[in-house]
Design a protein around this motif. Structure first.
Motif, PDB file in Angstrom:
ATOM      1  N   ASN A 177       1.055  -1.313  -0.094  1.00 18.24           N
ATOM      2  CA  ASN A 177       0.614  -0.383  -0.182  1.00 18.24           C
ATOM      3  C   ASN A 177       1.227   1.465  -0.524  1.00 18.24           C
ATOM      4  OD1 ASN A 177       1.137  -0.901   2.152  1.00 18.24           O
ATOM      5  ND2 ASN A 177      -0.591   0.706   3.396  1.00 18.24           N
ATOM      6  N   VAL A 178       2.121   1.547  -0.531  1.00 20.16           N
ATOM      7  CA  VAL A 178       3.403   1.903   0.248  1.00 20.16           C
ATOM      8  C   VAL A 178       3.585   2.288  -1.493  1.00 20.16           C
ATOM      9  CG1 VAL A 178       5.336   3.301   0.587  1.00 20.16           C
ATOM     10  CG2 VAL A 178       3.707   2.281   2.582  1.00 20.16           C
ATOM     11  N   LEU A 179       3.445   3.481  -1.822  1.00 16.07           N
ATOM     12  CA  LEU A 179       4.001   4.229  -3.646  1.00 16.07           C
ATOM     13  C   LEU A 179       5.827   4.226  -3.653  1.00 16.07           C
ATOM     14  CD1 LEU A 179       3.227   3.693  -6.474  1.00 16.07           C
ATOM     15  CD2 LEU A 179       3.487   6.247  -6.198  1.00 16.07           C
ATOM     16  N   VAL A 180       6.517   3.157  -3.964  1.00 17.36           N
ATOM     17  CA  VAL A 180       7.845   3.353  -4.544  1.00 17.36           C
ATOM     18  C   VAL A 180       7.871   4.569  -6.041  1.00 17.36           C
ATOM     19  CG1 VAL A 180       9.802   2.773  -4.554  1.00 17.36           C
ATOM     20  CG2 VAL A 180       8.351   1.432  -3.613  1.00 17.36           C
ATOM     21  N   VAL A 181       8.288   5.582  -5.723  1.00 12.25           N
ATOM     22  CA  VAL A 181       8.075   6.702  -6.381  1.00 12.25           C
ATOM     23  C   VAL A 181       9.870   6.648  -6.833  1.00 12.25           C
ATOM     24  CG1 VAL A 181       8.112   8.747  -7.893  1.00 12.25           C
ATOM     25  CG2 VAL A 181       6.655   8.068  -5.843  1.00 12.25           C
ATOM     26  N   LEU A 182      10.502   6.174  -8.474  1.00 10.73           N
ATOM     27  CA  LEU A 182      12.006   6.201  -8.639  1.00 10.73           C
ATOM     28  C   LEU A 182      12.206   7.554  -9.955  1.00 10.73           C
ATOM     29  CD1 LEU A 182      12.103   2.433  -9.682  1.00 10.73           C
ATOM     30  CD2 LEU A 182      12.174   3.812  -7.288  1.00 10.73           C
ATOM     31  N   ALA A 204       6.641  -5.173 -12.978  1.00  8.74           N
ATOM     32  CA  ALA A 204       6.413  -6.360 -11.976  1.00  8.74           C
ATOM     33  C   ALA A 204       5.271  -6.021 -10.530  1.00  8.74           C
ATOM     34  CB  ALA A 204       7.434  -6.824 -11.338  1.00  8.74           C
ATOM     35  N   ARG A 205       5.260  -5.226 -10.502  1.00 10.24           N
ATOM     36  CA  ARG A 205       4.600  -4.340  -9.422  1.00 10.24           C
ATOM     37  C   ARG A 205       3.674  -3.257  -9.590  1.00 10.24           C
ATOM     38  NH1 ARG A 205       7.490  -5.420  -4.580  1.00 10.24           N
ATOM     39  NH2 ARG A 205       5.574  -4.747  -3.154  1.00 10.24           N
ATOM     40  N   SER A 206       2.279  -3.247  -9.201  1.00  6.37           N
ATOM     41  CA  SER A 206       1.350  -2.729  -8.572  1.00  6.37           C
ATOM     42  C   SER A 206       1.725  -0.798  -7.677  1.00  6.37           C
ATOM     43  CB  SER A 206      -0.099  -2.582  -8.477  1.00  6.37           C
ATOM     44  OG  SER A 206      -0.223  -3.537  -7.677  1.00  6.37           O
ATOM     45  N   ASN A 207       2.678  -1.015  -7.056  1.00  9.59           N
ATOM     46  CA  ASN A 207       3.154  -0.091  -6.379  1.00  9.59           C
ATOM     47  C   ASN A 207       4.867   0.476  -6.588  1.00  9.59           C
ATOM     48  OD1 ASN A 207       4.353  -2.283  -5.372  1.00  9.59           O
ATOM     49  ND2 ASN A 207       4.537  -1.116  -3.411  1.00  9.59           N
ATOM     50  N   VAL A 208       4.764   0.507  -7.847  1.00  5.56           N
ATOM     51  CA  VAL A 208       5.639   1.656  -8.392  1.00  5.56           C
ATOM     52  C   VAL A 208       5.602   2.104  -9.408  1.00  5.56           C
ATOM     53  CG1 VAL A 208       8.549   0.878  -8.609  1.00  5.56           C
ATOM     54  CG2 VAL A 208       7.519  -0.654  -7.137  1.00  5.56           C
ATOM     55  N   ALA A 209       5.875   3.630  -9.005  1.00  5.13           N
ATOM     56  CA  ALA A 209       5.765   4.531 -10.238  1.00  5.13           C
ATOM     57  C   ALA A 209       7.719   5.220 -10.517  1.00  5.13           C
ATOM     58  CB  ALA A 209       5.430   6.053  -9.378  1.00  5.13           C
ATOM     59  N   VAL A 210       7.257   5.156 -11.863  1.00  7.33           N
ATOM     60  CA  VAL A 210       8.891   5.851 -12.540  1.00  7.33           C
ATOM     61  C   VAL A 210       8.438   7.087 -13.150  1.00  7.33           C
ATOM     62  CG1 VAL A 210      10.754   5.619 -14.593  1.00  7.33           C
ATOM     63  CG2 VAL A 210      10.144   4.011 -13.152  1.00  7.33           C
ATOM     64  N   LEU A 211       9.390   8.488 -12.175  1.00  8.42           N
ATOM     65  CA  LEU A 211       9.619  10.058 -13.350  1.00  8.42           C
ATOM     66  C   LEU A 211      10.619  10.798 -13.888  1.00  8.42           C
ATOM     67  CD1 LEU A 211       8.159  11.886 -10.215  1.00  8.42           C
ATOM     68  CD2 LEU A 211       6.449  10.324 -12.195  1.00  8.42           C
ATOM     69  N   ARG A 212      10.539  10.791 -15.114  1.00  9.36           N
ATOM     70  CA  ARG A 212      11.453  10.889 -15.703  1.00  9.36           C
ATOM     71  C   ARG A 212      10.995  12.604 -16.430  1.00  9.36           C
ATOM     72  NH1 ARG A 212      13.487   4.996 -18.855  1.00  9.36           N
ATOM     73  NH2 ARG A 212      13.399   3.980 -16.834  1.00  9.36           N
ATOM     74  N   THR A 213      12.345  12.844 -17.023  1.00  8.46           N
ATOM     75  CA  THR A 213      11.913  14.463 -17.477  1.00  8.46           C
ATOM     76  C   THR A 213      13.292  14.710 -19.180  1.00  8.46           C
ATOM     77  OG1 THR A 213      12.148  16.665 -17.153  1.00  8.46           O
ATOM     78  CG2 THR A 213      14.375  15.012 -16.469  1.00  8.46           C
ATOM     79  N   PHE A 214      12.310  15.929 -19.992  1.00  5.27           N
ATOM     80  CA  PHE A 214      12.624  15.964 -20.601  1.00  5.27           C
ATOM     81  C   PHE A 214      13.925  17.320 -20.457  1.00  5.27           C
ATOM     82  CE2 PHE A 214       9.296  13.761 -22.683  1.00  5.27           C
ATOM     83  CZ  PHE A 214       9.899  12.824 -23.936  1.00  5.27           C
ATOM     84  N   SER A 215      13.777  17.179 -19.331  1.00  3.24           N
ATOM     85  CA  SER A 215      14.768  18.703 -19.369  1.00  3.24           C
ATOM     86  C   SER A 215      15.379  18.387 -19.325  1.00  3.24           C
ATOM     87  CB  SER A 215      14.545  18.975 -17.956  1.00  3.24           C
ATOM     88  OG  SER A 215      13.372  19.784 -17.532  1.00  3.24           O
ATOM     89  N   LYS A 216      16.992  17.769 -19.060  1.00  2.57           N
ATOM     90  CA  LYS A 216      18.611  17.444 -19.107  1.00  2.57           C
ATOM     91  C   LYS A 216      18.739  17.118 -19.931  1.00  2.57           C
ATOM     92  CE  LYS A 216      17.389  17.981 -14.497  1.00  2.57           C
ATOM     93  NZ  LYS A 216      17.204  19.770 -13.913  1.00  2.57           N
ATOM     94  N   ALA A 217      19.072  15.461 -20.685  1.00  2.08           N
ATOM     95  CA  ALA A 217      18.984  14.688 -21.219  1.00  2.08           C
ATOM     96  C   ALA A 217      18.989  15.944 -22.607  1.00  2.08           C
ATOM     97  CB  ALA A 217      19.534  13.235 -20.690  1.00  2.08           C
TER      98      ALA A 217
END
Length: 364
Positions: A177-182, A204-217
């Motif tokens: 029930n805890v979201l892990v934000v990468l 593989a897991r419903s409680n993981v989110a990934v954030l990415r950006t177009f600001s850097k690279a």
């Protein structure tokens, strides 16, 4: 009675952007020196006559383009005004007042800000002695009130990264029930094969989110666009709290053009990482402590000398990013910019030749 802002705003942490000084070399904000790729600039120019129209509110075309690279369902992608906007949307959408958001400190400056704005509570865990994330300590910091965990990988401002096996063990131990934000804002600069692609955990897991950006690279910091990869439920919640039409039309098209020029972008990233390693090796040879970096910057844990080092650089028209009492983050620029910084860093120590490696504590 006059209008009065929220009382807790007085205690809200302040985000301190990198300074801009006319005529100075800016190595403070982790921007890339070269700007957008030429094909992206051309695309932006073609679109300017159409800005009288509202953008696609769902960023559907960009989401469908991202699916080709990410191998997830389009419903598992949400677009925002940079990854920092998506951070705030996550807390707004998933946290109730009093819920806890756990993260390492020092890490990205916006974490405590977006947490408090949403009436959640920041819980911080110190970095390890090697300036990296201490995942065991973070696990120990989880309580029944923990709703979300931010993992900045590579970590900003230290550049250190968490490896695949240790991150997998961590995620497996986090309650469902805890979201892990990468937070993978610097993913494109990673050269160590042991640093994972966070999307594998989303699959593989419903409680993981990934954030990415177009600001850097991708060099689109001024257009403010990023994306989240998460479960359909989380992405739908993100879209519900997103300000309508906040992701502008030029940013969406520029992001697509950037993805289409991916090979060229990654070649540029490779040149930056070569410079990153050269800068770090040179600083270590001078006697500075510099942890390994997987981002487009290096970290100098100068502690109480951070302010005087920053002022010394500014006197030489070099802008670096100080964290008072902790250290200095230096963005990797063009080779000639890095050479000027390295020369000034050597002068700061008062030496004319490389010294044996020693810790910063011994030069304070």
């Amino acid at each position: 009675m006059p209008v009065v802002p929220r009382r807790d705003l007085e205690s809200l942490p302040k985000y301190i952007p990198g300074r801009t000084v006319r005529g100075a070399i800016k190595l403070a904000s982790n921007e890339i020196s070269d700007g957008p790729l030429p094909s992206v600039v051309e695309t932006i120019s073609r679109l300017t006559p159409t800005v009288n129209r509202y953008p696609d509110g769902d960023s559907q075309v960009l989401r469908e383009r991202l699916v080709r690279d990410l191998d997830v369902d389009v419903a598992q992608i949400a677009i925002g005004c940079g990854s920092v906007a998506l951070l705030q949307q996550l807390v707004q959408a998933l946290c109730s007042p009093g819920d806890e958001v756990l993260f390492a400190w020092r890490s990205f400056e916006s974490y405590p800000i977006v947490t408090q704005v949403a009436h959640a509570v920041s819980v911080t865990v110190p970095l390890s002695e090697g300036h990296g994330l201490d995942l065991d300590a973070m696990l120990a910091g989880i309580t029944p009130r923990t709703k979300m965990i931010f993992i900045c990988n590579p970590n900003n401002p230290t550049g250190t990264a968490v490896y695949r096996d240790e991150l997998a063990r961590f995620i497996d131990a986090v309650p469902e029930n805890v979201l892990v934000v990468l937070d993978e804002a610097y993913k494109e600069f990673v050269t160590d094969a042991n640093v994972p692609d966070g999307v594998q955990f989303v699959r593989a897991r419903s409680n993981v989110a990934v954030l990415r950006t177009f600001s850097k690279a991708y060099g689109l910091a001024g257009l403010r666009i990023g994306y989240a990869i998460a479960s359909e439920v989380v992405c739908e919640a993100l879209r519900q709290v997103c300000i309508t039409f906040s992701v502008n039309a030029i940013a969406q098209v520029a992001a697509i053009a950037s993805l289409d020029a991916g090979d060229e972008m990654f070649e540029r990233c490779r040149s930056i990482t070569v410079e990153r390693d050269r800068v770090r090796d040179s600083l270590i040879a001078m006697g500075y402590e510099v942890p390994p970096s997987q981002a487009n910057f290096v970290w100098l844990p100068l502690a109480q000398r951070a302010t005087v080092f920053t002022d010394y650089m500014l006197d030489r028209k070099l802008i670096v990013r100080p964290f008072v009492g902790e250290g200095i983050r230096v963005t990797v620029g063009a080779a000639e910019e890095n050479d000027l910084f390295l020369a000034a860093a050597r002068e700061f120590l008062g030496v004319a030749r490389p010294l044996s490696v020693k810790s910063c504590a011994s030069i304070e």
